[in-house]
Design an enzyme around this catalytic site. Sequence first.
Site, PDB file in Angstrom:
ATOM      1  N   ASN A 208      -3.991 -13.869  -0.628  1.00  0.00           N
ATOM      2  CA  ASN A 208      -2.770 -13.977   0.173  1.00  0.00           C
ATOM      3  C   ASN A 208      -3.124 -14.584   1.522  1.00  0.00           C
ATOM      4  O   ASN A 208      -4.282 -14.856   1.810  1.00  0.00           O
ATOM      5  CB  ASN A 208      -2.091 -12.598   0.314  1.00  0.00           C
ATOM      6  CG  ASN A 208      -3.014 -11.596   0.967  1.00  0.00           C
ATOM      7  OD1 ASN A 208      -3.417 -11.775   2.106  1.00  0.00           O
ATOM      8  ND2 ASN A 208      -3.358 -10.541   0.249  1.00  0.00           N
ATOM      9  N   LEU A 306      -3.783   3.172   0.765  1.00  0.00           N
ATOM     10  CA  LEU A 306      -3.067   3.898   1.820  1.00  0.00           C
ATOM     11  C   LEU A 306      -2.425   5.173   1.259  1.00  0.00           C
ATOM     12  O   LEU A 306      -2.580   6.260   1.807  1.00  0.00           O
ATOM     13  CB  LEU A 306      -2.005   2.974   2.434  1.00  0.00           C
ATOM     14  CG  LEU A 306      -0.973   3.617   3.339  1.00  0.00           C
ATOM     15  CD1 LEU A 306      -1.628   4.193   4.587  1.00  0.00           C
ATOM     16  CD2 LEU A 306       0.093   2.601   3.741  1.00  0.00           C
TER      17      LEU A 306
HETATM   18  N1  CTP Z   1      -1.854  -0.976   0.803  1.00  0.00           N
HETATM   19  C1  CTP Z   1      -2.988  -0.359   0.288  1.00  0.00           C
HETATM   20  N2  CTP Z   1      -3.336  -0.569  -1.005  1.00  0.00           N
HETATM   21  C2  CTP Z   1      -2.587  -1.353  -1.802  1.00  0.00           C
HETATM   22  C3  CTP Z   1      -1.431  -1.991  -1.295  1.00  0.00           C
HETATM   23  C4  CTP Z   1      -1.085  -1.779   0.026  1.00  0.00           C
HETATM   24  O1  CTP Z   1      -3.665   0.342   1.030  1.00  0.00           O
HETATM   25  N3  CTP Z   1      -2.948  -1.544  -3.057  1.00  0.00           N
HETATM   26  C5  CTP Z   1      -1.437  -0.706   2.186  1.00  0.00           C
HETATM   27  C6  CTP Z   1      -1.532  -1.873   3.125  1.00  0.00           C
HETATM   28  O2  CTP Z   1      -2.789  -1.929   3.749  1.00  0.00           O
HETATM   29  C7  CTP Z   1      -0.411  -1.578   4.100  1.00  0.00           C
HETATM   30  C8  CTP Z   1       0.628  -0.860   3.255  1.00  0.00           C
HETATM   31  O3  CTP Z   1      -0.105  -0.353   2.144  1.00  0.00           O
HETATM   32  O4  CTP Z   1      -0.821  -0.672   5.093  1.00  0.00           O
HETATM   33  C9  CTP Z   1       1.810  -1.664   2.837  1.00  0.00           C
HETATM   34  O5  CTP Z   1       1.458  -2.709   2.050  1.00  0.00           O
HETATM   35  P1  CTP Z   1       2.558  -3.741   1.443  1.00  0.00           P
HETATM   36  O6  CTP Z   1       1.826  -4.685   0.588  1.00  0.00           O
HETATM   37  O7  CTP Z   1       3.383  -4.288   2.526  1.00  0.00           O
HETATM   38  O8  CTP Z   1       3.460  -2.782   0.615  1.00  0.00           O
HETATM   39  P2  CTP Z   1       3.523  -2.597  -0.929  1.00  0.00           P
HETATM   40  O9  CTP Z   1       2.949  -1.286  -1.267  1.00  0.00           O
HETATM   41  O10 CTP Z   1       2.923  -3.774  -1.601  1.00  0.00           O
HETATM   42  O11 CTP Z   1       5.068  -2.523  -1.212  1.00  0.00           O
HETATM   43  P3  CTP Z   1       6.039  -3.748  -1.618  1.00  0.00           P
HETATM   44  O12 CTP Z   1       5.325  -4.531  -2.657  1.00  0.00           O
HETATM   45  O13 CTP Z   1       7.245  -3.029  -2.061  1.00  0.00           O
HETATM   46  O14 CTP Z   1       6.288  -4.529  -0.365  1.00  0.00           O
END
Ligand code: CTP
Length: 398
Positions: A208, A306
């Site tokens: 990404n 997280l």
């Molecule tokens: N995060 C994590 N592990 C994952 C995905 C996300 O620790 N596998 C953490 C990121 O570091 C961030 C938070 O979760 O602090 C939000 O990540 P985000 O990608 O924005 O959210 P998603 O869980 O992917 O939700 P969505 O796809 O609905 O946006």
Amino acid sequence: MLASKRILLIIGGGIAAYKSLDLIRRLKERGAAVTPVLTRAAEEFVTPLSVAALAGEKAYRDLFDLTDEAEMGHIQLSRSADLVVVAPATADLMGKMAGGLANDLASTLLMATDTPVLCAPAMNVRMWDHPATRRNFEQLQADGIRFVGPNEGDMACGEYGPGRMSEPLEIVAAIEASLGSGPLSGKRILVTSGPTHEPIDPVRYIANRSSGAQGTAIARALSALGAEVVFVTGPAEVPAPDRVEVVRVETAQQMSDAVDSALPVDAGVFAAAVADWRVASASDRKLKKTRDGLPALDFAENPDILKRVAKLDDGRPALVVGFAAETDNVIEHATAKRERKGCDWIIANDVSPATGIMGGAENAVILISDDGAEEWPRMGKDAVAERLAHKISDALAG
Ligand code: CTP
């Protein structure tokens, strides 16, 4: 606070010397005593009188000034401080320090001291990038000299890049961290940062656009307040900060394992843009074009790091901070995400392409906590990091 601490401040000859005047003020405000020393070149930029007036102490200038030797020999002068700070540390001063030269008061003090030394480099970007400065920097780091900055930005000479001296408050924070007197000293904080790369085959991966800039700035800001930082980073574009424990990973699974190894911590800041999915069975050979058509990729879900840490029954950090990268209905989505993931705070930001935030230098965030949504003005990622670090410091103290 720096009460009862003595700083020997060596001011080098660069345009950034003017910031040293403010640095003296900030140190005095915090209760530190400042003994100033000017190189001859520094006197072209700031006067000994203004330096001495702000420090409330004699400004030392000359190695062969016999009065000084009678009052306080240069050996004693070099060792009477809790910390020696070189600001600005010019290319010349760094060269002298790395080469062991001692031909004026400043360089002699630096050779004679047995006190920790903190340098705040300031020079033109080409001088900073010059192989000689690179070598000197590496040598000085190997010798145990600490550094704050330089920052990247517009320079007095009209060029842009790394070489700008850190701002006085950043130097104060680095001084506090060096002296173990920052508000976060004794606290261990985990920061995840950067993207993850999920392999498709040995040469291709899914990634990404995260540069790692915001996570890196947060780790640096926490460390500047004295925290012991474990920085778990995916393959980021920006270099990792100094003075933090860096754990480099590539995939979400590796990041998850590295986070487990870093626990227990007082706080966790999860700034990484972790890939939600990986290719279920990455090929160990390069996928080739075939007549049978396009390859089909099967996905598997990655661990949500997280969420897992925020929901730990045993050993949950006292403060868990997540990020929410959203492109629409930011507050609504981020509030739901905070609930779902079980973290204490969510730093939400709008990463739709028009904002230029993902991979850019600025950020506009909304902090969502039990107290509701707190909107922060758009500012540099370093400023966001500093504000967040102070907020974390207040929360852990409270
Ligand atoms: N995060 C994590 N592990 C994952 C995905 C996300 O620790 N596998 C953490 C990121 O570091 C961030 C938070 O979760 O602090 C939000 O990540 P985000 O990608 O924005 O959210 P998603 O869980 O992917 O939700 P969505 O796809 O609905 O946006």
